[in-house]
Design an enzyme around this catalytic site. Structure first.
Site, short mmCIF file in Angstrom:
data_model
loop_
_atom_site.label_atom_id
_atom_site.label_comp_id
_atom_site.label_asym_id
_atom_site.label_seq_id
_atom_site.Cartn_x
_atom_site.Cartn_y
_atom_site.Cartn_z
N LYS A 26 0.86 -1.19 0.00
CA LYS A 26 0.00 0.00 0.00
C LYS A 26 0.90 1.24 0.00
CE LYS A 26 -4.42 0.94 2.33
NZ LYS A 26 -5.10 0.90 3.63
O1 G3P Z 1 -8.75 2.11 4.87
C1 G3P Z 1 -8.73 3.46 5.28
C2 G3P Z 1 -9.47 3.60 6.56
O2 G3P Z 1 -8.85 2.86 7.59
C3 G3P Z 1 -9.59 5.05 6.98
O3 G3P Z 1 -10.77 5.13 7.71
O4 G3P Z 1 -12.46 6.13 9.21
O5 G3P Z 1 -10.00 6.74 9.45
O6 G3P Z 1 -11.32 7.55 7.47
P1 G3P Z 1 -11.16 6.46 8.52
#
Ligand code: G3P
Length: 217
Positions: A83
């Site tokens: 990634k």
């Molecule tokens: O895969 C990306 C994810 O972990 C980010 O999530 O909720 O931190 O925007 P969030």
């Protein structure tokens, strides 16, 4: 639509594997921090538990160090998907490994033009963050629809991996648009099961069955 689970918590992944709901896993530096685990050890455990792609994110921001880190991460298991961030160094790293036939997931995507760049760099997956778009009053799902149109226009093989999902509608709308993958926090997967009419209907069946006085096994 493939379900990837967005966590580095082994105990949250295992029950979902048993439900047949895990086509892959995504992690990132914040999820690794939250797990309290060593990235190499926890990624290896996840790769042993899950057959599909397991995204392991570089920590570096410069190309040379990303390439060095990538060699370590890819060496963990055959199903590791590197990634990288959607930056010039990230896409240079993506192209370097995609040209070798290796899986790369390009993350922190917030525009359709960024997604176009990632597809041209040979990304296996693009990760647009819909929840963070919504957080600032934009329409994260409109971004997914735009990327779907662009990728279909040119038959790009990069798979749309909807990330930063926060609730059922993100998953449902992703499937309606035709995203290839949604990466979903475990709690949101469990929310997908919930409907009040299912609960009340099952309670009624149980109650009526008890009245029959019968047993099946
Ligand atoms: O895969 C990306 C994810 O972990 C980010 O999530 O909720 O931190 O925007 P969030």
């Amino acid at each position: 639509m493939k379900f990837f689970i967005d966590t580095a918590e082994i105990d949250e992944i295992r029950p979902l594997v048993e439900l047949g709901l895990v086509d892959g896993v995504t992690t990132n530096p914040s999820l690794i921090l939250k797990s309290g685990r060593d990235i190499i050890e926890v990624t290896k455990e996840i790769c042993d538990l899950v057959d599909g792609p397991v995204s392991a994110e570089v920590a570096a921001t410069d190309y040379e160090t990303m390439v060095r880190e990538a060699a370590v991460l890819y060496d963990i298991a055959d199903n590791v998907c590197l990634k990288v961030p959607l930056t010039p160094d990230g896409l240079r790293t993506c192209k370097h490994f995609a040209d070798q036939g290796k899986m790369v997931n390009v993350t922190l995507c917030f525009s359709a033009s960024q997604a176009l760049l990632a597809a041209k760099a040979g990304a296996a997956f693009i990760s647009p963050f819909v929840g963070r778009h919504d957080d600032i009053g934009h329409d994260g799902m409109a971004l997914i629809a735009d990327i779907r149109t662009i990728y279909d226009n040119y038959d790009f093989k990069t798979e749309i991996l909807v990330a930063s999902t926060r609730h059922n509608m993100h998953i449902l709308d992703s499937a309606l648009i035709g995203a290839d993958v949604a990466t979903i926090p475990p709690k949101v997967v469990h929310q997908l099961f919930k409907h009040p009419l299912t609960d009340s209907g099952l309670a009624a069946f149980v109650k009526d069955w008890e009245k029959t006085g019968q047993t099946i096994a």
